[in-house]
Design a protein around this motif. Structure first.
Motif, PDB file in Angstrom:
ATOM      1  N   LYS A  23      15.002  12.527  -2.062  1.00 39.86           N
ATOM      2  CA  LYS A  23      14.261  13.420  -2.778  1.00 39.86           C
ATOM      3  C   LYS A  23      13.576  14.370  -2.057  1.00 39.86           C
ATOM      4  O   LYS A  23      13.240  14.046  -0.830  1.00 39.86           O
TER       5      LYS A  23
ATOM      6  N   ILE B 148      21.700   5.642  -0.909  1.00 42.59           N
ATOM      7  CA  ILE B 148      20.232   5.888  -1.827  1.00 42.59           C
ATOM      8  C   ILE B 148      19.454   4.803  -1.801  1.00 42.59           C
ATOM      9  O   ILE B 148      20.107   3.627  -2.174  1.00 42.59           O
TER      10      ILE B 148
ATOM     11  N   GLY C 274      14.116   3.507   0.889  1.00 42.77           N
ATOM     12  CA  GLY C 274      13.062   2.415   0.872  1.00 42.77           C
ATOM     13  C   GLY C 274      13.488   1.359   1.933  1.00 42.77           C
ATOM     14  O   GLY C 274      14.194   1.663   2.866  1.00 42.77           O
ATOM     15  N   ALA C 275      12.749   0.083   2.076  1.00 38.95           N
ATOM     16  CA  ALA C 275      12.814  -0.736   2.974  1.00 38.95           C
ATOM     17  C   ALA C 275      14.345  -1.375   3.199  1.00 38.95           C
ATOM     18  O   ALA C 275      14.779  -1.274   4.211  1.00 38.95           O
ATOM     19  N   LEU C 276      14.853  -1.614   2.226  1.00 41.20           N
ATOM     20  CA  LEU C 276      16.434  -1.995   2.407  1.00 41.20           C
ATOM     21  C   LEU C 276      17.216  -0.971   2.624  1.00 41.20           C
ATOM     22  O   LEU C 276      18.249  -1.142   3.416  1.00 41.20           O
TER      23      LEU C 276
ATOM     24  N   HIS D 278      20.266  -4.867  -5.771  1.00 43.26           N
ATOM     25  CA  HIS D 278      18.854  -4.904  -6.161  1.00 43.26           C
ATOM     26  C   HIS D 278      18.572  -6.461  -6.604  1.00 43.26           C
ATOM     27  O   HIS D 278      19.621  -7.198  -7.026  1.00 43.26           O
ATOM     28  N   ASN D 279      17.277  -6.766  -6.882  1.00 38.98           N
ATOM     29  CA  ASN D 279      16.830  -7.880  -7.464  1.00 38.98           C
ATOM     30  C   ASN D 279      16.836  -7.914  -8.817  1.00 38.98           C
ATOM     31  O   ASN D 279      16.530  -6.657  -9.242  1.00 38.98           O
TER      32      ASN D 279
ATOM     33  N   GLN E   9      18.455 -10.175   3.729  1.00 38.70           N
ATOM     34  CA  GLN E   9      17.705  -9.133   4.787  1.00 38.70           C
ATOM     35  C   GLN E   9      16.590  -8.766   4.171  1.00 38.70           C
ATOM     36  O   GLN E   9      16.339  -8.769   2.878  1.00 38.70           O
ATOM     37  N   ALA E  10      15.633  -8.979   5.247  1.00 33.81           N
ATOM     38  CA  ALA E  10      14.181  -8.640   4.721  1.00 33.81           C
ATOM     39  C   ALA E  10      13.460  -7.543   5.563  1.00 33.81           C
ATOM     40  O   ALA E  10      13.704  -7.467   6.783  1.00 33.81           O
ATOM     41  N   ALA E  11      12.801  -6.648   4.680  1.00 26.06           N
ATOM     42  CA  ALA E  11      12.206  -5.570   5.271  1.00 26.06           C
ATOM     43  C   ALA E  11      11.122  -4.865   4.557  1.00 26.06           C
ATOM     44  O   ALA E  11      10.949  -5.212   3.309  1.00 26.06           O
TER      45      ALA E  11
ATOM     46  N   GLN F  34      15.255   1.759 -11.570  1.00 22.02           N
ATOM     47  CA  GLN F  34      15.508   3.162 -11.096  1.00 22.02           C
ATOM     48  C   GLN F  34      16.954   3.437 -11.118  1.00 22.02           C
ATOM     49  O   GLN F  34      17.197   4.533 -10.750  1.00 22.02           O
TER      50      GLN F  34
ATOM     51  N   GLN G  73      21.815  10.791 -11.575  1.00 24.83           N
ATOM     52  CA  GLN G  73      21.656  12.084 -10.671  1.00 24.83           C
ATOM     53  C   GLN G  73      22.862  12.353  -9.811  1.00 24.83           C
ATOM     54  O   GLN G  73      23.289  13.458  -9.743  1.00 24.83           O
TER      55      GLN G  73
ATOM     56  N   LYS H 282      15.539  -0.062  -6.985  1.00 23.57           N
ATOM     57  CA  LYS H 282      15.109  -0.951  -7.782  1.00 23.57           C
ATOM     58  C   LYS H 282      15.799  -0.967  -9.207  1.00 23.57           C
ATOM     59  O   LYS H 282      16.461   0.353  -9.622  1.00 23.57           O
TER      60      LYS H 282
ATOM     61  N   HIS I 175      10.480  13.438  -0.064  1.00 16.83           N
ATOM     62  CA  HIS I 175      10.981  12.270   1.100  1.00 16.83           C
ATOM     63  C   HIS I 175      10.860  12.923   2.309  1.00 16.83           C
ATOM     64  O   HIS I 175      11.258  14.183   2.424  1.00 16.83           O
TER      65      HIS I 175
ATOM     66  N   GLU J  40       9.174  -5.214 -10.534  1.00 20.02           N
ATOM     67  CA  GLU J  40      10.625  -5.589 -11.168  1.00 20.02           C
ATOM     68  C   GLU J  40      10.464  -6.611 -12.332  1.00 20.02           C
ATOM     69  O   GLU J  40      11.754  -7.290 -12.552  1.00 20.02           O
TER      70      GLU J  40
HETATM   71  N1  LIG Z   1      12.926  -4.998   1.086  1.00 21.25           N
HETATM   72  C1  LIG Z   1      13.442  -6.274   1.168  1.00 21.25           C
HETATM   73  O1  LIG Z   1      13.353  -6.889   2.020  1.00 21.25           O
HETATM   74  C2  LIG Z   1      14.306  -6.624  -0.181  1.00 21.25           C
HETATM   75  C3  LIG Z   1      15.148  -7.856   0.142  1.00 21.25           C
HETATM   76  C4  LIG Z   1      16.175  -8.425  -0.730  1.00 21.25           C
HETATM   77  C5  LIG Z   1      16.293  -7.518  -2.009  1.00 21.25           C
HETATM   78  N2  LIG Z   1      15.390  -6.270  -2.112  1.00 21.25           N
HETATM   79  C6  LIG Z   1      15.614  -5.778  -3.694  1.00 21.25           C
HETATM   80  O2  LIG Z   1      16.221  -4.354  -3.031  1.00 21.25           O
HETATM   81  C7  LIG Z   1      16.055  -3.405  -3.985  1.00 21.25           C
HETATM   82  C8  LIG Z   1      15.279  -2.267  -3.293  1.00 21.25           C
HETATM   83  O3  LIG Z   1      14.314  -2.922  -2.675  1.00 21.25           O
HETATM   84  P1  LIG Z   1      13.263  -2.040  -1.528  1.00 21.25           P
HETATM   85  O4  LIG Z   1      12.331  -2.923  -1.001  1.00 21.25           O
HETATM   86  O5  LIG Z   1      14.022  -0.980  -0.730  1.00 21.25           O
HETATM   87  O6  LIG Z   1      12.611  -1.010  -2.388  1.00 21.25           O
HETATM   88  P2  LIG Z   1      11.894   0.345  -2.273  1.00 21.25           P
HETATM   89  O7  LIG Z   1      11.320   0.259  -0.804  1.00 21.25           O
HETATM   90  O8  LIG Z   1      11.008   0.920  -3.483  1.00 21.25           O
HETATM   91  O9  LIG Z   1      12.996   1.420  -2.190  1.00 21.25           O
HETATM   92  C9  LIG Z   1      13.686   2.219  -3.502  1.00 21.25           C
HETATM   93  C10 LIG Z   1      13.862   3.465  -2.562  1.00 21.25           C
HETATM   94  O10 LIG Z   1      14.821   4.248  -3.547  1.00 21.25           O
HETATM   95  C11 LIG Z   1      14.230   5.593  -3.638  1.00 21.25           C
HETATM   96  N3  LIG Z   1      14.639   6.103  -4.837  1.00 21.25           N
HETATM   97  C12 LIG Z   1      14.796   5.757  -6.047  1.00 21.25           C
HETATM   98  N4  LIG Z   1      15.488   6.526  -6.975  1.00 21.25           N
HETATM   99  C13 LIG Z   1      16.100   7.553  -6.071  1.00 21.25           C
HETATM  100  C14 LIG Z   1      17.103   8.727  -6.447  1.00 21.25           C
HETATM  101  N5  LIG Z   1      17.211   8.920  -7.604  1.00 21.25           N
HETATM  102  N6  LIG Z   1      17.278   9.565  -5.323  1.00 21.25           N
HETATM  103  C15 LIG Z   1      16.847   9.104  -4.148  1.00 21.25           C
HETATM  104  N7  LIG Z   1      16.019   8.020  -3.819  1.00 21.25           N
HETATM  105  C16 LIG Z   1      15.635   7.217  -4.788  1.00 21.25           C
HETATM  106  C17 LIG Z   1      12.828   5.373  -3.715  1.00 21.25           C
HETATM  107  O11 LIG Z   1      11.961   6.434  -3.776  1.00 21.25           O
HETATM  108  P3  LIG Z   1      10.790   6.694  -4.479  1.00 21.25           P
HETATM  109  O12 LIG Z   1       9.788   5.484  -4.113  1.00 21.25           O
HETATM  110  O13 LIG Z   1      10.121   8.291  -4.065  1.00 21.25           O
HETATM  111  O14 LIG Z   1      11.151   6.673  -6.095  1.00 21.25           O
HETATM  112  C18 LIG Z   1      12.461   4.419  -2.701  1.00 21.25           C
HETATM  113  O15 LIG Z   1      12.383   4.949  -1.672  1.00 21.25           O
HETATM  114  C19 LIG Z   1      14.948  -4.362  -4.848  1.00 21.25           C
HETATM  115  O16 LIG Z   1      15.406  -4.715  -6.180  1.00 21.25           O
HETATM  116  C20 LIG Z   1      14.517  -5.496  -4.056  1.00 21.25           C
HETATM  117  O17 LIG Z   1      13.922  -6.405  -5.136  1.00 21.25           O
HETATM  118  C21 LIG Z   1      14.637  -6.015  -1.318  1.00 21.25           C
END
Ligand SMILES: NC(=O)c1ccc[n+]([C@@H]2O[C@H](COP(=O)([O-])OP(=O)(O)OC[C@H]3O[C@@H](n4cnc5c(N)ncnc54)[C@H](OP(=O)(O)O)[C@@H]3O)[C@@H](O)[C@H]2O)c1
Length: 305
Positions: free
Chosen positions: A39, A15, A18-20, A102-103, A128-130, A80, A87, A77, A42, A268
């Motif tokens: 969801k 789950i 998202g990006a990660l 998560h961060n 990792q970054a995305a 979440q 769920q 996040k 999505h 966050e």
């Molecule tokens: N992106 C990066 O490069 C990176 C790197 C290192 C750390 N992080 C950390 O990793 C965490 C995630 O980052 P992210 O960039 O991937 O965030 P994100 O893009 O917002 O991804 C979170 C995903 O989870 C989904 N989600 C939330 N609750 C859910 C549920 N109950 N069932 C199914 N899907 C659900 C969200 O959907 P909805 O938007 O529809 O709610 C969203 O698609 C954060 O804490 C971030 O700081 C990110």
């Protein structure tokens, strides 16, 4: 107990999309079946982009699990996390492994209490970054190290064996004997950069300017006092060194908090400055600069005031 690794065996569930989550789904999907719990809002197909290459994410999207989940990775996040686990917890096998990434800080003590004694809880930090260009496409920007550690007693018992399996799936993954300490170190880097970059709308490198130095110092000093009161020792000079090094290495980047703010998404900040401010109050300490940035970025006063 279902076998947890290898070809043709129980899938890993992940789950959310998202990006990660999509990045790790694609990385792990090269080696074993991965199912992505989504969801209804999505999409059902996602694309992974790296350099000039674009391919479908190597995972199957589903609205519900088809079997008891033996391994669940949560890439949501911090704010979440509770709802996501509530769920999907009914679908977990009694001996499932749950891995959170998560961060910021979340309330893992409460999560631990919600699991059975045979369910292992792990936490992974990653560099990792995305980012997502739209709801279907993820761009994997850079490969970075990841570190994983056990959070509860059950996870500690299986940690060495599990780590070996996960190292086959995830590049540059190492194990930590003290993931709590590692989480604090990561939190301090985020605290030094994200609130200031978000409030003043700066790229990471610009936070290193001397005019922000006293705020960087205070944000970290307050957090280190909170950590110390919780029995976690962190060095202010080392934390400052790490934070300024990350500012230099990622000088041209906009941090995720600033991106979220600009896109009108929830940030966050609660899991960063909000966590330090509320923990300080519970410990009869003060954290005025963390409170200040919390108020600035939420446009609100902390709920604990
Ligand atoms: N992106 C990066 O490069 C990176 C790197 C290192 C750390 N992080 C950390 O990793 C965490 C995630 O980052 P992210 O960039 O991937 O965030 P994100 O893009 O917002 O991804 C979170 C995903 O989870 C989904 N989600 C939330 N609750 C859910 C549920 N109950 N069932 C199914 N899907 C659900 C969200 O959907 P909805 O938007 O529809 O709610 C969203 O698609 C954060 O804490 C971030 O700081 C990110």
């Amino acid at each position: 107990m279902a076998e947890k690794t290898g070809q043709g065996l129980a899938p890993t569930y992940l789950i959310g999309p998202g990006a990660l989550g999509l990045t790790f789904a694609h990385l792990m999907g090269q080696h074993r079946p991965v199912k992505l719990l989504v969801k209804p809002s999505h999409p059902s197909t996602f694309y992974y982009c790296h350099g000039q290459q674009k391919s479908p994410v190597a995972a199957t999207a589903c609205l519900k699990p088809c079997e008891p989940i033996t391994e669940l990775w949560l890439f949501v996040k911090a704010h979440q996390l509770q709802a996501a686990l509530a769920q999907w917890r009914p679908y977990l096998a009694l001996d499932a492994d749950i891995i959170i990434s998560h961060n910021g800080m979340s309330d893992l003590a409460t999560l631990k209490q919600q699991l059975t004694p045979q369910q292992g809880l792990f936490f992974m930090l990653t560099q990792q970054a995305a980012y997502k260009t739209d709801d279907k496409h993820v761009v994997h920007v850079s490969q970075g190290d990841s570190v994983i550690g056990a959070v509860n007693a059950c996870a500690q018992q299986s940690f060495k064996a599990q780590l070996k399996q996960w190292q086959r799936l995830i590049p540059a993954l190492t194990g930590s004997d003290d993931i709590t300490h590692a989480r604090w170190q990561k939190l301090l880097v985020n605290l030094a950069i994200n609130p200031i970059a978000t409030w003043y709308q700066l790229r990471n490198g610009e936070v290193a300017a001397p005019c922000y130095a006293s705020d960087v110092f205070a944000l970290l000093q307050e957090a280190i006092a909170v950590a110390k009161a919780q029995g976690i020792e962190l060095s202010l000079p080392q934390s400052l060194d790490s934070a300024y090094q990350v500012m230099r290495l990622t000088a041209g980047n906009r941090c995720s908090m600033l991106q979220d703010k600009l896109l009108g998404r929830e940030t966050e900040i609660e899991a960063m400055c909000g966590f330090i401010a509320s923990s300080a109050r519970q410990l009869s300490l003060s954290a005025p600069i963390n409170e200040l940035y919390y108020r600035r970025i939420t446009g609100d006063t902390p709920s604990h005031c």
